[in-house]
Design a protein around this motif. Structure first.
Motif, PDB file in Angstrom:
ATOM      1  N   PHE A 258       0.821  -1.204   0.000  1.00 14.16           N
ATOM      2  CA  PHE A 258       0.000   0.000   0.000  1.00 14.16           C
ATOM      3  C   PHE A 258       0.858   1.258   0.000  1.00 14.16           C
ATOM      4  N   VAL A 259       0.419   2.247  -0.739  1.00 19.38           N
ATOM      5  CA  VAL A 259       1.028   3.575  -0.711  1.00 19.38           C
ATOM      6  C   VAL A 259      -0.070   4.559  -0.323  1.00 19.38           C
ATOM      7  N   PHE A 260       0.130   5.285   0.785  1.00 19.24           N
ATOM      8  CA  PHE A 260      -0.863   6.246   1.273  1.00 19.24           C
ATOM      9  C   PHE A 260      -0.356   7.668   1.104  1.00 19.24           C
ATOM     10  N   CYS A 261      -1.280   8.550   0.783  1.00 21.71           N
ATOM     11  CA  CYS A 261      -0.945   9.948   0.583  1.00 21.71           C
ATOM     12  C   CYS A 261      -0.806  10.667   1.929  1.00 21.71           C
ATOM     13  N   GLN A 262       0.135  11.594   1.996  1.00 21.34           N
ATOM     14  CA  GLN A 262       0.334  12.392   3.199  1.00 21.34           C
ATOM     15  C   GLN A 262       0.144  13.882   2.932  1.00 21.34           C
ATOM     16  N   ASP A 263      -0.414  14.208   1.771  1.00 21.92           N
ATOM     17  CA  ASP A 263      -0.574  15.610   1.379  1.00 21.92           C
ATOM     18  C   ASP A 263      -1.911  15.794   0.671  1.00 21.92           C
ATOM     19  N   ASP A 264      -2.410  17.017   0.696  1.00 23.57           N
ATOM     20  CA  ASP A 264      -3.575  17.397  -0.092  1.00 23.57           C
ATOM     21  C   ASP A 264      -3.102  18.020  -1.402  1.00 23.57           C
ATOM     22  N   GLY A 265      -3.806  17.738  -2.489  1.00 24.74           N
ATOM     23  CA  GLY A 265      -3.424  18.358  -3.743  1.00 24.74           C
ATOM     24  C   GLY A 265      -4.046  17.689  -4.944  1.00 24.74           C
ATOM     25  N   GLY A 280      10.692   1.404  -5.116  1.00 26.49           N
ATOM     26  CA  GLY A 280      11.295   2.727  -5.147  1.00 26.49           C
ATOM     27  C   GLY A 280      10.908   3.570  -6.339  1.00 26.49           C
ATOM     28  N   GLU A 281      10.182   2.983  -7.287  1.00 21.65           N
ATOM     29  CA  GLU A 281       9.777   3.730  -8.472  1.00 21.65           C
ATOM     30  C   GLU A 281       8.608   4.654  -8.136  1.00 21.65           C
ATOM     31  N   VAL A 282       8.581   5.818  -8.769  1.00 18.82           N
ATOM     32  CA  VAL A 282       7.503   6.771  -8.544  1.00 18.82           C
ATOM     33  C   VAL A 282       6.221   6.244  -9.182  1.00 18.82           C
ATOM     34  N   VAL A 283       5.180   6.080  -8.370  1.00 10.63           N
ATOM     35  CA  VAL A 283       3.895   5.604  -8.882  1.00 10.63           C
ATOM     36  C   VAL A 283       2.903   6.745  -9.058  1.00 10.63           C
ATOM     37  N   ALA A 284       3.135   7.860  -8.357  1.00 10.24           N
ATOM     38  CA  ALA A 284       2.232   9.018  -8.472  1.00 10.24           C
ATOM     39  C   ALA A 284       2.939  10.251  -7.934  1.00 10.24           C
ATOM     40  N   ARG A 285       2.444  11.405  -8.375  1.00  9.85           N
ATOM     41  CA  ARG A 285       2.899  12.684  -7.837  1.00  9.85           C
ATOM     42  C   ARG A 285       1.679  13.474  -7.373  1.00  9.85           C
ATOM     43  N   VAL A 286       1.868  14.262  -6.341  1.00 10.78           N
ATOM     44  CA  VAL A 286       0.804  15.120  -5.824  1.00 10.78           C
ATOM     45  C   VAL A 286       1.254  16.570  -5.931  1.00 10.78           C
ATOM     46  N   TRP A 287       0.531  17.317  -6.738  1.00  9.85           N
ATOM     47  CA  TRP A 287       0.838  18.731  -6.975  1.00  9.85           C
ATOM     48  C   TRP A 287       0.090  19.608  -5.981  1.00  9.85           C
ATOM     49  N   PRO A 288       0.716  20.698  -5.517  1.00  6.03           N
ATOM     50  CA  PRO A 288      -0.032  21.643  -4.695  1.00  6.03           C
ATOM     51  C   PRO A 288      -1.156  22.256  -5.522  1.00  6.03           C
ATOM     52  N   ALA A 289      -2.328  22.327  -4.935  1.00  6.76           N
ATOM     53  CA  ALA A 289      -3.487  22.830  -5.671  1.00  6.76           C
ATOM     54  C   ALA A 289      -3.683  24.323  -5.500  1.00  6.76           C
ATOM     55  N   ASP A 290      -2.889  24.952  -4.625  1.00  6.75           N
ATOM     56  CA  ASP A 290      -3.160  26.347  -4.269  1.00  6.75           C
ATOM     57  C   ASP A 290      -2.121  27.336  -4.772  1.00  6.75           C
ATOM     58  N   ARG A 291      -1.104  26.865  -5.553  1.00 11.62           N
ATOM     59  CA  ARG A 291      -0.085  27.802  -6.029  1.00 11.62           C
ATOM     60  C   ARG A 291       0.750  27.161  -7.133  1.00 11.62           C
ATOM     61  N   THR A 292       1.362  27.988  -7.936  1.00 10.71           N
ATOM     62  CA  THR A 292       2.332  27.532  -8.928  1.00 10.71           C
ATOM     63  C   THR A 292       3.740  27.715  -8.367  1.00 10.71           C
ATOM     64  N   GLY A 293       4.723  27.211  -9.131  1.00  6.10           N
ATOM     65  CA  GLY A 293       6.114  27.419  -8.757  1.00  6.10           C
ATOM     66  C   GLY A 293       6.622  26.499  -7.673  1.00  6.10           C
ATOM     67  N   ARG A 294       5.847  25.447  -7.332  1.00  7.91           N
ATOM     68  CA  ARG A 294       6.276  24.496  -6.315  1.00  7.91           C
ATOM     69  C   ARG A 294       6.220  23.092  -6.901  1.00  7.91           C
ATOM     70  N   ALA A 295       7.292  22.326  -6.709  1.00 13.16           N
ATOM     71  CA  ALA A 295       7.403  20.991  -7.298  1.00 13.16           C
ATOM     72  C   ALA A 295       6.416  20.027  -6.646  1.00 13.16           C
ATOM     73  N   PRO A 296       5.973  19.014  -7.392  1.00 15.87           N
ATOM     74  CA  PRO A 296       5.079  18.014  -6.803  1.00 15.87           C
ATOM     75  C   PRO A 296       5.836  17.106  -5.838  1.00 15.87           C
ATOM     76  N   ILE A 297       5.088  16.460  -4.970  1.00  7.15           N
ATOM     77  CA  ILE A 297       5.649  15.474  -4.048  1.00  7.15           C
ATOM     78  C   ILE A 297       5.521  14.096  -4.683  1.00  7.15           C
ATOM     79  N   GLU A 298       6.614  13.363  -4.708  1.00  7.23           N
ATOM     80  CA  GLU A 298       6.637  12.048  -5.345  1.00  7.23           C
ATOM     81  C   GLU A 298       6.330  10.947  -4.332  1.00  7.23           C
ATOM     82  N   TYR A 299       5.549   9.985  -4.762  1.00  8.16           N
ATOM     83  CA  TYR A 299       5.229   8.814  -3.953  1.00  8.16           C
ATOM     84  C   TYR A 299       5.739   7.566  -4.659  1.00  8.16           C
TER      85      TYR A 299
END
Length: 329
Positions: A258-265, A280-299
């Motif tokens: 299981f991979v669980f999210c720890q962020d909103d986005g 260890g491979e990236v299965v998903a990314r979570v982008w901030p929904a409230d601003r640009t210019g910030r990298a997504p968080i990799e899961y």
């Protein structure tokens, strides 16, 4: 002891084809002496095993209700030996609302077993299944898919059980269902599950995850329709041999699946269902929904295997299941 208030409007133990309701009294604002009318079909022909076939345990999962509604029309008493009990929408209020849980009491049917005859509407339905229908049953097939929030590769599954003879019987029925994938399923929270109650009563139990997104497809419906008939043939209620095709065997050995999210986005899938995944491979990314210019968080995947499930909506919250990896046996 409090008696369960549900009353069937049809006989449960007479030969023939009977279509009716499980009538649950429910007094409410718009109907003071009202009832919840849960559709049920009972088809019986002489002495033999009983199969309990259920869908709509969660109200936004549709392969089961579609397959079982069709079976209730097509199956005749002359086609079987024994009895088939069909409840296409187990949590009927949730099914009518198109929601996972009941709009009446927010009850999650699959966390409400074994239920209570004096409890909420959801608990009363669970109690009736536990105390009236299950004791008469040999095999249970309960259809699931991912609902509105998850999507799955199509699989039928069994659980690891202490009783290995019972486990072997469940696995054999899963293999007879013959979904494209067959899974030994690891439950992250089995307290109050229908599955657990069925297995504790020593019954053969088969469950599925056949798709998701709050809908069904022609393919997932066809898998359900073939599978239910295969199980009935496997246990000897219907004649003939199950219609078999290739099925890949999968396992979920531990929580690393299981991979669980720890962020909103905003959810970005990096792997599609059925694709191979390396640890260890990236299965998903979570982008901030409230601003640009910030990298997504990799899961990243906690183990190598096949992506068997993923979050479905475009937005995701902390705590949501983001992805599940199964291991091919």
């Amino acid at each position: 002891m409090t008696a369960n208030p549900i009353v069937p409007t049809i006989p449960l133990d007479e030969d023939g084809e009977h279509h009716g309701f499980l009538k649950l009294p429910y007094s409410r604002d718009d109907s003071a002496w009202g009832s919840v009318m849960i559709p049920i079909t009972v088809i019986r022909n002489g002495v033999g095993p009983t199969a309990l076939l259920t869908g709509g345990n969660h109200g936004d999962e549709y392969e089961g209700p579609i397959a079982l509604m069709e079976l209730a029309i097509d199956l005749k008493a002359s086609d079987i030996e024994g009895r088939v009990i069909i409840v296409p929408a187990l949590n009927y209020p949730a099914f009518r609302a198109g929601t996972r849980t009941s709009p009446i009491d927010r009850g999650n049917m699959n966390r409400s077993f074994p239920g209570s005859p004096s409890g909420t509407v959801t608990e009363k339905i669970a109690d009736y299944i536990s105390t009236v229908l299950l004791p008469e049953t040999s095999v249970v097939l309960d259809f699931h898919s991912g609902g509105k929030t998850l999507d799955f590769i199509p699989f039928a599954s069994a659980h690891v059980l202490e009783n290995k003879d019972q486990q072997a019987a469940c696995v054999a029925a899963v293999e007879a269902f013959n979904a494209p994938y067959s899974m030994m399923l690891l439950e992250i929270d089995n307290v109050g599950m229908y599955d657990t109650t069925v297995e504790e009563q020593g019954k053969i139990f088969v469950t599925t995850e056949l798709g998701g997104g709050g809908t069904s497809t022609a393919r997932s419906n066809a898998i359900a329709k073939k599978g239910v008939r295969n199980v009935l043939k496997h246990v000897g209620i219907m004649t003939g041999e199950p219609e078999m095709g290739p099925s890949r065997q999968l396992d979920m050995p531990d929580g690393d699946c299981f991979v669980f999210c720890q962020d909103d986005g905003m959810f970005e899938a990096m792997k599609d269902l059925g694709e191979d995944v390396d640890k260890g491979e990236v299965v998903a990314r979570v982008w901030p929904a409230d601003r640009t210019g910030r990298a997504p968080i990799e899961y990243r995947a906690g183990r190598s295997g096949i992506l068997v499930s993923r979050h479905f909506p475009g937005l995701i919250k902390s705590g949501d299941c983001l992805a599940v990896v199964g291991v091919e046996v």
